[in-house]
Design a protein around this motif. Structure first.
Motif, short mmCIF file in Angstrom:
data_model
loop_
_atom_site.label_atom_id
_atom_site.label_comp_id
_atom_site.label_asym_id
_atom_site.label_seq_id
_atom_site.Cartn_x
_atom_site.Cartn_y
_atom_site.Cartn_z
N LEU A 145 0.98 -1.44 0.11
CA LEU A 145 0.51 -0.34 0.16
C LEU A 145 0.97 0.79 -0.23
O LEU A 145 0.48 2.28 -0.06
CB LEU A 145 -0.72 -0.04 1.19
N ARG A 176 -2.84 6.18 2.86
CA ARG A 176 -1.56 5.39 2.75
C ARG A 176 -0.98 5.83 4.45
O ARG A 176 -0.70 5.10 4.85
CB ARG A 176 -0.69 6.53 2.37
N SER A 235 -2.71 5.10 7.33
CA SER A 235 -3.19 4.12 8.01
C SER A 235 -2.17 3.30 7.77
O SER A 235 -1.87 2.05 8.56
CB SER A 235 -4.64 3.72 7.59
N ILE A 275 1.27 3.19 6.94
CA ILE A 275 2.35 3.00 7.51
C ILE A 275 2.62 3.27 9.18
O ILE A 275 3.75 2.62 9.33
CB ILE A 275 2.94 5.28 6.75
N PHE A 276 1.83 3.94 9.19
CA PHE A 276 0.98 3.58 10.86
C PHE A 276 0.86 2.22 11.20
O PHE A 276 2.34 1.75 12.30
CB PHE A 276 -0.14 3.91 11.14
N GLY A 320 -5.62 -2.42 12.84
CA GLY A 320 -4.67 -1.03 13.43
C GLY A 320 -4.31 -0.29 11.92
O GLY A 320 -4.74 1.19 12.53
N ILE A 321 -5.35 -1.12 10.89
CA ILE A 321 -5.02 -0.44 9.30
C ILE A 321 -6.31 0.63 9.70
O ILE A 321 -6.51 2.31 9.66
CB ILE A 321 -5.80 -0.73 8.30
N ALA A 356 -5.81 3.68 12.56
CA ALA A 356 -5.01 4.70 12.32
C ALA A 356 -5.27 5.32 12.71
O ALA A 356 -4.43 5.78 13.40
CB ALA A 356 -3.99 3.70 11.57
N PRO A 357 -6.49 6.21 12.45
CA PRO A 357 -6.18 7.68 12.64
C PRO A 357 -6.45 7.52 14.10
O PRO A 357 -5.85 8.97 14.60
CB PRO A 357 -7.63 7.96 11.50
N GLN A 405 -2.99 7.48 15.63
CA GLN A 405 -1.99 8.19 15.67
C GLN A 405 -2.68 9.11 16.54
O GLN A 405 -1.27 10.03 16.78
CB GLN A 405 -2.54 8.44 14.03
N ASN A 420 6.95 7.62 14.59
CA ASN A 420 6.24 9.49 14.60
C ASN A 420 6.31 10.24 15.85
O ASN A 420 5.72 10.27 16.36
CB ASN A 420 4.64 9.17 13.80
N ASP A 462 6.39 9.66 3.79
CA ASP A 462 6.75 8.58 4.17
C ASP A 462 5.94 8.83 5.11
O ASP A 462 5.79 7.33 6.27
CB ASP A 462 7.93 8.14 4.71
N GLY A 463 5.34 9.63 6.52
CA GLY A 463 4.12 9.01 7.12
C GLY A 463 4.21 9.53 8.29
O GLY A 463 3.79 10.68 8.97
#
Lengths: 218, 221
Positions: free
Chosen positions: A152, A164, A166, A168-169, B24-25, B28-29, B32, B52, B108-109
């Motif tokens: 992804l 993206r 998420s 990466i997280f 997790g996906i 994630a928001p 995070q 991060n 890359d986040g």
């Protein structure tokens, strides 16, 4: 599968010794050529994948190595190839037999975990102990998640409904967990040269097997 | 008991890890956001090595980058300009400075909130050199010898495009792209070329280093 009580080296399904193997008194065949090749190939791919990840992630290493494009390419290639040895191993009956052993938890595996938590030395185990079974299952789930989130990140527009950030997280945090678990795996191997000998040569000492894996030999 | 019997715990663990990855996906928001709060509450900085963590990460596309200082640094401006010239670090420092505070966001986040860059507005340097009428874009080259970037002339003239000399009011270090880097505040950080050594005014946008590998030429945040 028939019980093998009373015999140390009865040929088992999926672990049939080749001619000549029976003539090594004091040794038992543990891993065939397929298992050892799969383990070695996976180990090297994992080393490349984790090594390049470290060079992309940790500033001191990134400053030392630079060359971001080639490091990324090695990381992507080793990550993509990581599941391939195991998938090829599935063509081998003896490899599939070991996967079945890793999958099933007998009553003594629960006992092994309890005794491991109490730090007792002597613990019952089959060919694989409960720790090895849990490790195999966990890493077997973690690698596909890394592959998926990695793809992804690589191909941004693949699944547009997944942000993206998420992917990466999950990729970043799971990478950290894998690093910790791998350190544990390598530490266990480091502490037991006789077990490493089994993965290197395919054979283990009979007294080691009786001590560490009593329910394997019956 | 045969080793082929017993509960298939292995399969359950494997599937649970897959499910946890999917969860997790999905989460994630939220996670995070919570992580960001935790970082803000971490005065000791033990979280610096975790993902991060709010710090800059170091990216270089070459094996090594020469170190430049007051003595040997030069920024040249050429291409479709009336008065091509080069600047020393002292000359750049003597020009009127602007301070731009903005979040830095990498593709890359990772993210650095409220980064303060100070430097010469790119538009001031372009005006000083005298951009010719057929010019349409600006190309940036770097003294790592490899990295390039570009902006359209309209983008380059925005007030939040800087030729940056300072970060958080300190001279830019080599690791952060010093002594002089581009800072394209409204765009992803790959547009902010480190180790800036050349500004060339061109008649059309020429793709930069990462843009040759598929990145957007217009890297708006």
């Amino acid at each position: 599968m028939t019980p093998t009580a009373g015999s140390d080296r009865v040929p088992r399904r999926g672990n049939v010794p080749r001619p000549g193997q029976e003539q090594r008194p004091g040794w038992v065949p543990r891993f065939g050529r397929v298992q050892r090749l799969v383990h070695r190939a996976t180990g090297w791919l994992m080393a490349f994948c984790v090594g390049t990840a470290a060079c992309l992630y940790f500033p001191p290493l990134a400053e030392l190595v630079g060359r971001r494009l080639i490091v990324v390419a090695v990381h992507e290639a080793s990550g993509l190839l990581l599941p391939v040895p195991v998938l090829l191993g599935l063509f081998s009956a003896s490899f599939r037999a070991d996967l079945r052993r890793l999958n099933r938890f007998a009553a003594y595996d629960g006992e092994w975990l309890r005794r491991a938590l109490k730090r007792l030395r002597s613990r019952p185990a089959g060919k694989f102990n409960a720790g090895q079974k849990l490790y195999a299952a966990w890493i077997g789930g973690a690698v596909p998640v890394m592959l998926f989130t990695g793809l992804l990140m690589w191909f941004g527009g693949l699944l547009p409904w997944i942000p993206r950030s998420s992917a990466i997280f999950v990729h970043d945090w799971l990478a950290l967990a894998i690093a910790a678990v791998l350190v544990g795996h390598i530490r266990m191997a480091h502490r037991d040269p006789l077990a490493r000998e089994g993965m290197r040569t395919g054979y283990v000492r009979l007294d080691w097997a009786r001590e560490e894996h009593p329910n394997w030999l019956g | 008991m045969s080793e082929d019997e017993g509960k298939p715990i292995g399969r359950r663990v494997l599937l649970s890890v897959l499910a946890a990855g999917a969860a997790g996906i999905a989460a994630a928001p939220v996670l995070q956001g919570g992580w960001q709060k935790l970082l803000d509450a971490d005065p000791v900085g033990v979280t610096q090595l975790l993902p991060n963590s709010g710090g800059f990460r170091y990216y270089s596309v070459t094996a090594s980058v020469p170190v430049k200082n007051e003595a040997n640094y030069r920024l040249t401006i050429d291409g479709l300009v009336d008065r091509p010239r080069s600047f020393t670090l002292a000359e750049l420092g003597a020009l009127p400075q602007r301070r731009v505070v903005h979040d830095v966001q990498c593709t890359d986040g990772w993210k650095v909130e409220n980064a303060a860059f100070t430097g010469v507005p790119l538009s001031a340097l372009l005006d000083a050199a005298g951009v010719q009428s057929r010019a349409a874009a600006v190309r940036f080259t770097c003294f790592d010898g490899v990295y390039t970037e570009s902006l359209t002339l309209d983008q380059a003239r925005r007030p939040d495009m800087l030729v940056a000399l300072k970060l958080q009011d300190q001279p830019l270090t080599h690791e952060r792209g010093g002594p002089v880097r581009l800072y394209a505040a409204p765009m992803y950080f790959y547009k902010s070329a480190k180790w800036l050594s050349g500004i060339t005014v061109t008649d059309q946008v020429r793709p930069g280093y990462w843009e040759e590998y598929g990145y957007d030429a217009d890297g708006w945040l």
